[in-house]
Motif scaffolding. Structure first.
Motif, PDB file in Angstrom:
ATOM      1  N   VAL A  97      36.192   4.220  61.576  1.00  0.00           N
ATOM      2  CA  VAL A  97      37.373   4.753  62.261  1.00  0.00           C
ATOM      3  C   VAL A  97      38.232   5.492  61.236  1.00  0.00           C
ATOM      4  CG1 VAL A  97      39.362   4.229  63.711  1.00  0.00           C
ATOM      5  CG2 VAL A  97      37.341   2.758  63.804  1.00  0.00           C
ATOM      6  N   PRO A  98      38.198   6.841  61.226  1.00  0.00           N
ATOM      7  CA  PRO A  98      39.072   7.585  60.319  1.00  0.00           C
ATOM      8  C   PRO A  98      40.471   7.730  60.921  1.00  0.00           C
ATOM      9  CG  PRO A  98      37.540   9.082  61.435  1.00  0.00           C
ATOM     10  CD  PRO A  98      37.263   7.706  61.967  1.00  0.00           C
ATOM     11  N   ILE A  99      41.478   7.479  60.098  1.00  0.00           N
ATOM     12  CA  ILE A  99      42.879   7.550  60.546  1.00  0.00           C
ATOM     13  C   ILE A  99      43.615   8.618  59.747  1.00  0.00           C
ATOM     14  CG2 ILE A  99      45.056   6.294  60.734  1.00  0.00           C
ATOM     15  CD1 ILE A  99      42.997   5.344  62.707  1.00  0.00           C
ATOM     16  N   ARG A 100      44.348   9.479  60.450  1.00  0.00           N
ATOM     17  CA  ARG A 100      45.055  10.595  59.822  1.00  0.00           C
ATOM     18  C   ARG A 100      46.367  10.159  59.169  1.00  0.00           C
ATOM     19  NH1 ARG A 100      44.698  14.171  65.218  1.00  0.00           N
ATOM     20  NH2 ARG A 100      44.946  12.056  66.003  1.00  0.00           N
ATOM     21  N   HIS A 101      46.800  10.960  58.200  1.00  0.00           N
ATOM     22  CA  HIS A 101      48.087  10.731  57.555  1.00  0.00           C
ATOM     23  C   HIS A 101      49.223  10.747  58.565  1.00  0.00           C
ATOM     24  CE1 HIS A 101      47.373  10.614  53.174  1.00  0.00           C
ATOM     25  NE2 HIS A 101      46.305  11.366  53.431  1.00  0.00           N
ATOM     26  N   SER A 102      49.174  11.656  59.532  1.00  0.00           N
ATOM     27  CA  SER A 102      50.253  11.746  60.514  1.00  0.00           C
ATOM     28  C   SER A 102      50.382  10.454  61.309  1.00  0.00           C
ATOM     29  CB  SER A 102      50.024  12.928  61.459  1.00  0.00           C
ATOM     30  OG  SER A 102      48.782  12.794  62.137  1.00  0.00           O
ATOM     31  N   SER A 103      49.248   9.827  61.636  1.00  0.00           N
ATOM     32  CA  SER A 103      49.280   8.558  62.359  1.00  0.00           C
ATOM     33  C   SER A 103      49.888   7.453  61.490  1.00  0.00           C
ATOM     34  CB  SER A 103      47.871   8.165  62.790  1.00  0.00           C
ATOM     35  OG  SER A 103      47.327   9.110  63.689  1.00  0.00           O
ATOM     36  N   CYS A 104      49.541   7.465  60.213  1.00  0.00           N
ATOM     37  CA  CYS A 104      50.105   6.474  59.291  1.00  0.00           C
ATOM     38  C   CYS A 104      51.609   6.660  59.144  1.00  0.00           C
ATOM     39  CB  CYS A 104      49.433   6.590  57.932  1.00  0.00           C
ATOM     40  SG  CYS A 104      47.671   6.227  57.929  1.00  0.00           S
ATOM     41  N   ALA A 105      52.043   7.916  59.028  1.00  0.00           N
ATOM     42  CA  ALA A 105      53.470   8.190  58.879  1.00  0.00           C
ATOM     43  C   ALA A 105      54.240   7.740  60.114  1.00  0.00           C
ATOM     44  CB  ALA A 105      53.685   9.679  58.625  1.00  0.00           C
ATOM     45  N   ALA A 106      53.659   7.957  61.287  1.00  0.00           N
ATOM     46  CA  ALA A 106      54.308   7.499  62.526  1.00  0.00           C
ATOM     47  C   ALA A 106      54.405   5.980  62.541  1.00  0.00           C
ATOM     48  CB  ALA A 106      53.536   8.014  63.738  1.00  0.00           C
ATOM     49  N   MET A 107      53.360   5.314  62.106  1.00  0.00           N
ATOM     50  CA  MET A 107      53.365   3.852  62.052  1.00  0.00           C
ATOM     51  C   MET A 107      54.443   3.342  61.107  1.00  0.00           C
ATOM     52  SD  MET A 107      52.323   1.167  59.876  1.00  0.00           S
ATOM     53  CE  MET A 107      51.023   1.853  58.846  1.00  0.00           C
ATOM     54  N   LEU A 108      54.570   3.965  59.937  1.00  0.00           N
ATOM     55  CA  LEU A 108      55.569   3.525  58.970  1.00  0.00           C
ATOM     56  C   LEU A 108      56.987   3.768  59.480  1.00  0.00           C
ATOM     57  CD1 LEU A 108      53.882   4.729  55.658  1.00  0.00           C
ATOM     58  CD2 LEU A 108      54.133   2.369  56.465  1.00  0.00           C
ATOM     59  N   SER A 109      57.202   4.865  60.179  1.00  0.00           N
ATOM     60  CA  SER A 109      58.523   5.127  60.755  1.00  0.00           C
ATOM     61  C   SER A 109      58.869   4.087  61.808  1.00  0.00           C
ATOM     62  CB  SER A 109      58.569   6.533  61.372  1.00  0.00           C
ATOM     63  OG  SER A 109      58.428   7.517  60.375  1.00  0.00           O
ATOM     64  N   GLU A 110      57.880   3.711  62.624  1.00  0.00           N
ATOM     65  CA  GLU A 110      58.106   2.683  63.634  1.00  0.00           C
ATOM     66  C   GLU A 110      58.343   1.326  62.976  1.00  0.00           C
ATOM     67  OE1 GLU A 110      58.264   1.234  67.717  1.00  0.00           O
ATOM     68  OE2 GLU A 110      58.885   2.946  66.508  1.00  0.00           O
ATOM     69  N   GLY A 121      49.519   7.424  67.090  1.00  0.00           N
ATOM     70  CA  GLY A 121      48.647   6.630  66.236  1.00  0.00           C
ATOM     71  C   GLY A 121      47.185   6.691  66.599  1.00  0.00           C
ATOM     72  N   LEU A 122      46.839   7.434  67.657  1.00  0.00           N
ATOM     73  CA  LEU A 122      45.465   7.422  68.142  1.00  0.00           C
ATOM     74  C   LEU A 122      44.514   8.111  67.165  1.00  0.00           C
ATOM     75  CD1 LEU A 122      43.811   6.493  70.603  1.00  0.00           C
ATOM     76  CD2 LEU A 122      44.070   8.807  71.518  1.00  0.00           C
ATOM     77  N   ALA A 123      43.390   7.440  66.869  1.00  0.00           N
ATOM     78  CA  ALA A 123      42.367   8.022  65.997  1.00  0.00           C
ATOM     79  C   ALA A 123      41.651   9.166  66.708  1.00  0.00           C
ATOM     80  CB  ALA A 123      41.369   6.950  65.585  1.00  0.00           C
ATOM     81  N   ARG A 124      40.961  10.002  65.932  1.00  0.00           N
ATOM     82  CA  ARG A 124      40.176  11.093  66.516  1.00  0.00           C
ATOM     83  C   ARG A 124      38.978  10.559  67.287  1.00  0.00           C
ATOM     84  NH1 ARG A 124      40.770  13.006  61.054  1.00  0.00           N
ATOM     85  NH2 ARG A 124      42.133  14.824  60.876  1.00  0.00           N
ATOM     86  N   GLY A 125      38.418   9.461  66.816  1.00  0.00           N
ATOM     87  CA  GLY A 125      37.206   8.913  67.393  1.00  0.00           C
ATOM     88  C   GLY A 125      36.459   8.159  66.322  1.00  0.00           C
ATOM     89  N   TYR A 126      35.169   7.928  66.544  1.00  0.00           N
ATOM     90  CA  TYR A 126      34.343   7.206  65.581  1.00  0.00           C
ATOM     91  C   TYR A 126      33.512   8.177  64.759  1.00  0.00           C
ATOM     92  CZ  TYR A 126      35.534   3.179  68.447  1.00  0.00           C
ATOM     93  OH  TYR A 126      36.219   2.204  69.123  1.00  0.00           O
TER      94      TYR A 126
END
Length: 626
Positions: A166-179, A346-351
């Motif tokens: 499961v690859p996770i983008r920086h933008s998703s991580c940044a959103a998680m940290l802000s939340e 936070g949604l991943a692109r896929g597998y």
């Protein structure tokens, strides 16, 4: 170009520039400041760029839990690449598959973990001059990182018998940290315990939530090692599973400065929350929920002191869209149970490399044109107040002590053993909590030793179980290896011929063996009594050469044992001591040795055996996220 707040590590760099002398990492090796972590990771990033690291490239990191682990992760992120966590305790087959499936060609490791690295990638050893210095002439510089680049690649259990990336983008991580900033606004993150394996995404929040706020990471081997940490008094915030929290409470091992706790990975019960509030100085208890595909979490619930009823999993985070839908993807009304779907920032692109599985699980969002949503496989319902109540699973994925496991993957590996004709895996509850129990395998043996009658009941065979689990230990992480193997003449089936999981029987009670070598010294006798009480066994069935985990123990019970031994013998006993001395004979010798600097032959041998088997104990009881 300097990374911005829209990347996983950008806010760490901002704090490193502002407060370089502030402590960033507390570990057994000492304290690492923001400035030192910044400098070391920057030098490493330059070296990685010179070796070919860049955006879209996965760089593996196979390092034990030392400050070098954080230096390595930050160095990879600063090179523009994404990091692929590789636990040195994982079996060779698992590590090899993750490296090959991800296309990893560059791998960071340490001297201690070098021999655990799969063949193929170029290996850089942290601590070597080549592994920490910049490229020739120091001219190479980390490339720019953009929010759409992948930050990390985590492998989760897969129903096909293979883990899925499961690859996770920086933008998703940044959103998680802000939340996380919003949710933990009133929490002290100056000392966040990092206890989860980096192969699980909870570790992302444990490491980067404090580093993004100028706080400190207290790096530990696992949560059960908290009581013996030299930095115990610095821990203010802890993420863990309920079963581990209960063990820490039982052992009196909760850090005195702990003020906030996030529980997740298992069902959170009101009685445990009440114990935390009543027995510690904790001011806030949270219940968190979220799959890896949604970047760590997507709901949170602040479980207030004295609040009635069992805790829900809370309300959707501001970065998530959550729907409870029927089989035709129609919204269900409040109180109706249906499958939970997840969308949002936070949604991943896929597998990775799984287009068919991606299409099955990441589907178009009918409620928002152009967006997608993830089929979690969880069953939930909305309750009054907009909160969500977790009901169960729609498939055969389970969580055991916080570990996410696809039963089909464990079954696929079991079926591949030459001793096995058919196999099924189930979870047997502990203390009334299905997800706090243990994995049980049900096996129809290939040699037909079920007897002539198919009506023969279930039986145990320790020798055959040992052969099967030894094979599994070579391919699966410890937490996926069943603790008990039950043998059947045939698996139960439903009228349509499919496996009837509900009809799988309770495991038989093992015959109580007679101790091969009974206790001979007063210390050994006392230890046998303690083990018998904690393991709920008759003292005469425990021999001085028996290993604690071979008698049904796990690392959660070791926390209680360490406390009881400390009380009984009037000296400090840590979980790490019990990892070193795994049987009563070596423990007794250690306790009776007057010269603490001496190392009798029995103790030396015990350490050698414990080192070879310690990952088995840790894997059975250590949580690392979901």
């Amino acid at each position: 170009m300097t990374p911005t707040a829209d990347t996983l590590h950008g806010r760490f760099l901002e704090h490193a520039a502002k407060t370089p002398d502030a402590p960033a990492v507390f570990s057994d090796a000492g304290v690492l400041t923001y400035g030192e972590l910044d400098r070391q990771s920057a030098l490493l990033a330059e070296r990685l760029v010179a070796e070919g690291a860049r955006a879209g490239v996965a760089v593996g990191i196979c390092v034990e839990r030392t400050p070098s682990l954080l230096v390595g992760i930050l160095g990879i992120l600063r090179s523009g690449a994404c990091y692929l966590p590789l636990d040195p305790k994982y079996p060779d087959e698992r590590l090899r598959f993750m490296v090959e499936d991800s296309g990893t060609r560059l791998l960071l490791t340490s001297v201690a973990s070098r021999d655990r690295c799969p063949q193929g990638p170029t290996v850089l050893v942290l601590g070597d001059a080549a592994g920490t210095a910049g490229g020739p002439g120091g001219t190479d510089r980390p490339v720019a990182t953009v929010p759409g680049d992948s930050a990390y690649l985590i492998y989760t259990s897969g129903s096909t018998g293979r883990p899925k990336g499961v690859p996770i983008r920086h933008s998703s991580c940044a959103a998680m940290l802000s939340e996380a900033d919003r949710i933990f606004a009133e929490c002290d993150l100056s000392g966040v315990a990092a206890v989860s394996s980096v192969c699980f995404d909870l570790a992302v929040m444990e490491i980067f939530a404090p580093l993004s706020r100028g706080g400190g990471v207290v790096l530990l081997e696992s949560a059960v090692h908290l009581p013996e940490s030299p930095h115990l008094n610095r821990v203010t915030h802890l993420n863990t599973v309920p079963s581990v929290m209960a063990s820490l409470l039982d052992a009196g091992g909760v850090p005195p400065g702990l003020r906030s706790v996030v529980l997740g990975g298992e069902t959170v019960r009101r009685r445990l929350v009440d114990r935390v509030y009543d027995g510690t100085e904790v001011e806030r208890v949270f219940n968190g929920y979220g799959p890896t595909e949604g970047t760590v979490f997507c709901t949170f619930k602040l479980v207030a002191r004295g609040e009635p009823g069992e805790p829900s999993i809370g309300t959707p985070s501001s970065t998530a869209r959550l729907y409870v839908l029927d089989e035709k993807l129609r919204p269900l009304t409040e109180g109706e149970a249906g499958e939970l779907y997840l969308g949002g920032a936070g949604l991943a692109r896929g597998y990775l490399n799984r287009p068919r599985l991606t299409a099955e699980r990441f589907v178009p969002d009918p409620h928002l044109v152009g967006e997608r949503m993830y089929r979690t496989g969880d069953i939930a319902r909305f309750v009054p107040g907009g909160e969500l109540e977790f009901v169960g699973r729609a498939d055969h994925q389970v969580k055991v002590r916080g570990y996410r496991i696809e039963l089909e993957e464990a079954e696929a590996w079991l079926s591949g053993c030459p001793e096995v004709r058919e196999a099924a895996v189930s979870v047997r509850a502990a203390d009334g909590q299905q997800d706090a129990g243990s994995l049980v395998a049900y096996v129809v043996p290939h040699d037909g030793r079920g007897g002539e009658s198919a009506d023969r009941g279930p039986w145990l065979d320790s020798a055959l179980q040992s052969r099967i689990t030894d094979r599994l230990n070579g391919a699966l992480p410890d937490y996926m290896v069943p603790e008990t193997v039950v043998f059947l003449a045939a698996l139960p089936v439903s009228p349509n011929g499919k496996l009837d999981r509900a009809a799988l029987p309770e495991p038989p009670t093992p015959d109580a063996p007679t101790a091969v070598e009974a206790a001979g010294t007063p210390t050994e006798v006392a230890l046998v009594e303690l083990w018998a009480e904690i393991l709920d066994r008759a003292p005469q069935t425990i021999g001085v050469r028996d290993a604690f985990y071979d008698l049904g123990g796990n690392s959660l019970l070791l926390v209680r044992l360490a406390k009881r031994m400390g009380q009984r013998f009037g000296r400090r006993v840590g979980v790490s001591d019990l990892f070193r001395f795994r049987d009563i004979a070596s423990l007794g010798t250690w306790l009776d040795t007057e010269e603490q600097g001496a190392t009798p032959d029995a103790i030396t041998e015990a350490r050698r055996r414990a080192t070879a088997r310690r990952s088995v104990v840790r894997g059975r009881g250590r949580p690392s996220g979901g």
